[in-house]
Design a protein around this motif. Structure first.
Motif, PDB file in Angstrom:
ATOM      1  N   HIS A 169     -11.813  46.470 -14.680  1.00 38.76           N
ATOM      2  CA  HIS A 169     -12.787  45.807 -15.547  1.00 38.76           C
ATOM      3  C   HIS A 169     -12.076  45.364 -16.819  1.00 38.76           C
ATOM      4  O   HIS A 169     -11.173  46.044 -17.319  1.00 38.76           O
ATOM      5  N   PHE A 170     -12.471  44.207 -17.319  1.00 40.60           N
ATOM      6  CA  PHE A 170     -11.690  43.596 -18.390  1.00 40.60           C
ATOM      7  C   PHE A 170     -12.551  42.676 -19.233  1.00 40.60           C
ATOM      8  O   PHE A 170     -13.618  42.217 -18.811  1.00 40.60           O
ATOM      9  N   ALA A 227     -19.114  49.960 -22.441  1.00 41.32           N
ATOM     10  CA  ALA A 227     -20.113  49.191 -23.176  1.00 41.32           C
ATOM     11  C   ALA A 227     -19.438  47.977 -23.805  1.00 41.32           C
ATOM     12  O   ALA A 227     -18.227  47.971 -24.055  1.00 41.32           O
ATOM     13  N   ASP A 228     -20.224  46.933 -24.070  1.00 39.14           N
ATOM     14  CA  ASP A 228     -19.660  45.715 -24.651  1.00 39.14           C
ATOM     15  C   ASP A 228     -18.886  46.000 -25.925  1.00 39.14           C
ATOM     16  O   ASP A 228     -17.796  45.451 -26.155  1.00 39.14           O
ATOM     17  N   ALA A 229     -19.447  46.851 -26.783  1.00 38.79           N
ATOM     18  CA  ALA A 229     -18.794  47.141 -28.057  1.00 38.79           C
ATOM     19  C   ALA A 229     -17.432  47.786 -27.846  1.00 38.79           C
ATOM     20  O   ALA A 229     -16.504  47.570 -28.645  1.00 38.79           O
ATOM     21  N   TYR A 231     -15.287  47.223 -25.336  1.00 38.01           N
ATOM     22  CA  TYR A 231     -14.307  46.186 -24.992  1.00 38.01           C
ATOM     23  C   TYR A 231     -13.871  45.429 -26.246  1.00 38.01           C
ATOM     24  O   TYR A 231     -12.684  45.162 -26.448  1.00 38.01           O
ATOM     25  N   ASP A 232     -14.836  45.077 -27.085  1.00 38.41           N
ATOM     26  CA  ASP A 232     -14.494  44.330 -28.295  1.00 38.41           C
ATOM     27  C   ASP A 232     -13.620  45.168 -29.219  1.00 38.41           C
ATOM     28  O   ASP A 232     -12.668  44.642 -29.829  1.00 38.41           O
ATOM     29  N   ALA A 233     -13.925  46.458 -29.328  1.00 36.34           N
ATOM     30  CA  ALA A 233     -13.099  47.324 -30.167  1.00 36.34           C
ATOM     31  C   ALA A 233     -11.685  47.424 -29.611  1.00 36.34           C
ATOM     32  O   ALA A 233     -10.702  47.401 -30.365  1.00 36.34           O
ATOM     33  N   ALA A 234     -11.572  47.536 -28.284  1.00 34.53           N
ATOM     34  CA  ALA A 234     -10.245  47.606 -27.656  1.00 34.53           C
ATOM     35  C   ALA A 234      -9.467  46.317 -27.897  1.00 34.53           C
ATOM     36  O   ALA A 234      -8.255  46.340 -28.161  1.00 34.53           O
TER      37      ALA A 234
END
Length: 417
Positions: A169-170, A227-229, A231-234
């Motif tokens: 997942h990415f 969670a979406d947040a 991925y954005d943090a990563a």
């Protein structure tokens, strides 16, 4: 003349129906056109007519392929980065390439017009195969069409859960800059300096189209999505690791995806005249999530077979021994027998780049595969082999006791995972 268009309430008869209009079907249509397949009545059944940029495929191969004129970029060397340092991998005679979806869909649309395909803008439901023709129904049970052969690329899970069930997942950001910040001559294949999950492996990914535009991605191989947040943090953390200042960059597009990584069996021939394509047809490599090259190979095999008057049945996407190697690797990673970063680092450190890439793509010879296996942690991988063997025996005995057919039986069709 067989005209392209929407059918009325009366079912039509075709020689070949493609269910689903995504990447797998688009590649088949382009291949049919390329091989001058003529005289067949063809239909595409999908409620959505795919257009534009909705995904990006990255793959390796030799220059001179069908899609070379429309590649977004390609690289003759890539980087693998670990906390210990950066390894530059020369890929010759291979190269790593990026292909966006819009030109693939454009070629498929042009092929539809030239071969006179019918497009039915409705979802396909159940299929009824009597061994001579296949009736394709809509979700309400009405017959949409009857076909001599059906190529079905609709997503579906494996026939039964695997012994290991992970996901690739990415999330990726297409970043645009006002000044040069990327090196267009070098892609980053895997950057393991990302924080590693408790169970799984993560890495960053950089595919530069120019010195001012690139796809920067965060990827995990693990059992569950984030969670979406998260991925954005990563991604924010990874772009910082790259030295990029997000305040000076613009996020032009966002790509997100989830790909199964499982040793569960995908049934490629659920009935005599139905062939599954894409992930549902076993085209996704369980240990890496790579899919495009296998879809491209199978599309070419289908077109060649039809041009010769044969059935549109491609070879299995990967040899059986590769599916077993994938199952062992997934087990070793999932049970903690090996560290994910160490596993992939050793592959690239102890093998020529071409051998590793060919192995990950499923086209190596047994001799090459033995060399790859010798480069992995020997004792942990031996434990994974023994555990996989025991689990396979238990599964076989349990299915025999309950009367459940195996993936390779007549009832289940030919497994291709």
């Amino acid at each position: 003349m067989w005209q392209r268009g929407r059918v009325d309430a009366s079912p039509v008869d075709v020689d070949l129906a493609l269910l689903g209009g995504g990447g797998a079907a688009a590649l088949v249509l382009a291949a049919l056109d390329r091989h001058d397949v003529a005289g067949l009545r063809i239909a595409v059944v999908d409620p959505v007519h795919k257009r534009g940029q909705d995904r990006t495929w990255a793959f390796w191969g030799t220059p001179g392929g069908e899609f070379d004129p429309v590649l977004s970029a390609s690289w003759s060397r890539v980087d693998v980065v670990t906390p210990a340092g950066r390894r530059v991998l020369p890929l010759a005679p291979l190269r790593y390439a990026m292909l966006r979806s819009a030109p693939v869909y454009d070629r498929a649309a042009a092929a539809e017009r030239r071969i006179g395909a019918v497009r039915i803008g409705a979802p396909a439901g159940a299929l009824h195969d009597d061994g001579h023709r296949v009736s394709v129904h809509d979700p309400e049970g009405r017959v949409l069409l009857r076909a001599g052969w059906v190529l079905d690329s609709r997503p579906r899970p494996p026939q039964r859960p695997g012994r290991t069930n992970w996901l690739q997942h990415f999330r990726g950001w297409w970043l645009a800059a006002d000044r040069p910040v990327f090196d267009p001559d070098r892609a980053v294949l895997m950057d393991f300096r990302t924080p590693q999950p408790a169970r799984g492996v993560s890495f960053g990914y950089v595919l530069p189209v120019s010195d001012r535009y690139a796809l920067v991605e965060y990827t995990e191989f693990s059992p569950a999505v984030l969670a979406d947040a998260a991925y954005d943090a990563a991604l924010r953390g990874y772009t910082g690791r790259l030295g990029l200042d997000l305040d000076t960059l613009r996020v032009r597009e966002v790509e997100h995806g989830v790909i199964p990584m499982t040793d569960g069996p995908f049934v490629t021939r659920p009935s005599p005249r139905v062939v599954r394509l894409g992930t549902a047809g076993g085209a996704t490599r369980p240990s890496t999530g790579f899919t495009f090259s296998a879809m491209l190979r199978q599309a070419d095999q289908i077109a060649r077979a039809l041009a010769a008057g044969g059935p549109p049945v491609p070879a299995p996407a990967y040899p059986r021994r590769h599916r077993w190697l994938d199952a062992v690797a997934l087990r070793a990673l999932d049970r903690g027998h090996v560290d994910g970063v160490e596993f992939f680092t050793r592959l690239f450190d102890r093998n020529p780049p071409e051998r590793v890439l060919r192995f990950l793509d499923g086209v190596t010879t047994p001799v090459e595969e033995l060399a790859v296996m010798r480069s992995t942690p020997w004792l942990p991988m031996t434990g994974a082999v023994l555990g996989d063997t025991v689990d396979r025996l238990r599964d076989r005995l349990r299915r025999a006791a309950t009367g459940v057919p195996g993936a390779g039986s007549r009832a289940a069709g030919r497994a291709g995972s």
